[in-house]
Design an enzyme around this catalytic site. Sequence first.
Site, PDB file in Angstrom:
ATOM      1  N   GLY A  16     -60.865  24.413  -2.127  1.00  0.00           N
ATOM      2  CA  GLY A  16     -60.393  23.455  -2.916  1.00  0.00           C
ATOM      3  C   GLY A  16     -59.635  22.485  -2.376  1.00  0.00           C
TER       4      GLY A  16
ATOM      5  CG  ASN B  97     -50.167  27.856  -6.677  1.00  0.00           C
ATOM      6  OD1 ASN B  97     -49.858  26.790  -6.994  1.00  0.00           O
ATOM      7  ND2 ASN B  97     -49.824  28.299  -5.318  1.00  0.00           N
TER       8      ASN B  97
ATOM      9  CD  GLN C 100     -54.341  30.418  -8.639  1.00  0.00           C
ATOM     10  OE1 GLN C 100     -54.772  31.492  -9.379  1.00  0.00           O
ATOM     11  NE2 GLN C 100     -54.084  30.239  -7.374  1.00  0.00           N
TER      12      GLN C 100
ATOM     13  CB  SER D 168     -60.966  27.576  -4.171  1.00  0.00           C
ATOM     14  OG  SER D 168     -61.122  27.830  -2.837  1.00  0.00           O
ATOM     15  CB  ALA D 169     -65.974  30.568  -4.375  1.00  0.00           C
ATOM     16  CG  HIS D 170     -60.797  32.017  -1.982  1.00  0.00           C
ATOM     17  ND1 HIS D 170     -59.393  32.717  -1.991  1.00  0.00           N
ATOM     18  CD2 HIS D 170     -60.659  30.942  -1.710  1.00  0.00           C
ATOM     19  CE1 HIS D 170     -58.597  31.837  -1.803  1.00  0.00           C
ATOM     20  NE2 HIS D 170     -59.506  30.748  -1.657  1.00  0.00           N
TER      21      HIS D 170
ATOM     22  CB  THR E 271     -76.690  22.456   7.283  1.00  0.00           C
ATOM     23  OG1 THR E 271     -77.140  21.890   8.074  1.00  0.00           O
ATOM     24  CG2 THR E 271     -77.558  23.457   6.601  1.00  0.00           C
TER      25      THR E 271
ATOM     26  CB  CYS F 239     -49.616  28.632   2.494  1.00  0.00           C
ATOM     27  SG  CYS F 239     -50.012  28.230   1.054  1.00  0.00           S
TER      28      CYS F 239
HETATM   29  N1  PLP Z   1     -54.677  24.818  -5.420  1.00  0.00           N
HETATM   30  C1  PLP Z   1     -54.315  26.071  -5.955  1.00  0.00           C
HETATM   31  C2  PLP Z   1     -53.416  25.848  -7.156  1.00  0.00           C
HETATM   32  C3  PLP Z   1     -53.994  27.322  -5.273  1.00  0.00           C
HETATM   33  O1  PLP Z   1     -53.697  28.130  -5.933  1.00  0.00           O
HETATM   34  C4  PLP Z   1     -54.678  27.102  -3.940  1.00  0.00           C
HETATM   35  C5  PLP Z   1     -54.844  28.373  -3.281  1.00  0.00           C
HETATM   36  O2  PLP Z   1     -53.762  29.050  -3.023  1.00  0.00           O
HETATM   37  C6  PLP Z   1     -55.552  25.953  -3.438  1.00  0.00           C
HETATM   38  C7  PLP Z   1     -55.321  24.683  -4.359  1.00  0.00           C
HETATM   39  C8  PLP Z   1     -56.158  25.858  -2.242  1.00  0.00           C
HETATM   40  O3  PLP Z   1     -57.162  26.639  -2.099  1.00  0.00           O
HETATM   41  P1  PLP Z   1     -58.028  26.800  -1.053  1.00  0.00           P
HETATM   42  O4  PLP Z   1     -57.023  27.445   0.291  1.00  0.00           O
HETATM   43  O5  PLP Z   1     -59.046  27.950  -0.959  1.00  0.00           O
HETATM   44  O6  PLP Z   1     -58.513  25.463  -0.557  1.00  0.00           O
END
Ligand code: PLP
Length: 374
Positions: A71, A151, A179, A199-201, A237, A326
């Site tokens: 993301g 988040n 989110q 973001s897939a995770h 790729t 973070c």
């Molecule tokens: N945006 C939001 C609201 C998020 O919670 C996060 C991840 O914590 C991100 C962006 C960034 O995602 P990624 O670290 O997978 O790029």
Amino acid sequence: MKKVYLDNASTTAIRPEVITEMTKILSEDYGNPSSTHSFGRNAKSILELSRKSIAKHFNVSAQEIIFTSCGTEATNWILRSAVKDLKVKRIITSKIEHHAVLYTVLALKKEYNIQVDYVAVRPNGEVDITHLVELLSQEKKTLVSLMHVNNEIGTDLNLDRISTICQEHNVLFHSDTVQSIGKTVIDLQKLPIDFIVASAHKFHGPKGVGFAFVRKNSGLQPLFYGGEQEKGLRAGTEALHQIAGMAKALSLSYANLEAEKKGITELRTYLINQLKLEFPEFKINGSSEGFYTVLNVLLPFSEDKTAMILFHLDMKGIAVSRGSACQSGSIKPSHVLAEMLSNEDLKKPSLRISFSHENTKEDIDLLIQALKSI
Ligand code: PLP
């Protein structure tokens, strides 16, 4: 000791079906999608089926989905190209965005001397829509970047209202939907949003892959240059196993959405009720009506407990967080809570508890017990 994972806004466990899909592709479908032989054609077909499947969930065309590494990359690309190539002269955002937006906007301000305005945030963590409309009365080529679900505190932006306001004022609208994707339906035929990111995770898929939705004829140019992958918009790729894993994870999330949402909502309510019972003076940071996957609470503990609380819970096998991942190891207060809380409250311990369908009532009971032993 039973381990309890209540930090699903940081990342989520991969669904077993996703691992099976990815393992199959890693071992059998190793062709390069750009190769013209059968191995390449097979890989290309998996790639395009994944794109189609993702696009369908948002009611958009497959060509509007561009795969990225996460993301953060998708947001960096969109915001940067909006300024560099679409000649956006002003970005309106809020101080409670993820750093993927906040720091990108600051870098663009420094490099391109754009104007940056921040929409006021109400004490419950919602952006002030009246202020946004006021800001939009200025005539300047503008992009609005406001996140869907926060988040840290789980506030839930009214995408319908904000995207309509942006359309009426003829400005671009980017929403960080990291989110909310996979956790609520977003129909991009109905919502006039220009860009969203994923973001897939965050939805039980693999790390290291995401996507951007970029509305047709946006005029965006690539962030970096190389091969012709992703129609030249994102060279490199394609990580096929990641992309197919993401598509699978998204399909499973939407297939199970109603049942999982119901279960998680019940757990969140159960936690709120247990907190009311055991810690009557606790407060919700944000709103109790916030998004169902996140609950951020201010606990009625003394300030000296603040630094130790995560450590104490971790010793008991419980994973929660204080802010975004973070920052959770840092003693700096969260930039989101700093916008909402008094200096007094900011010093007290706040916890972000974030849920998934894998959580149970027992997890909540263990969390409450652990909090009681502090
Ligand atoms: N945006 C939001 C609201 C998020 O919670 C996060 C991840 O914590 C991100 C962006 C960034 O995602 P990624 O670290 O997978 O790029």
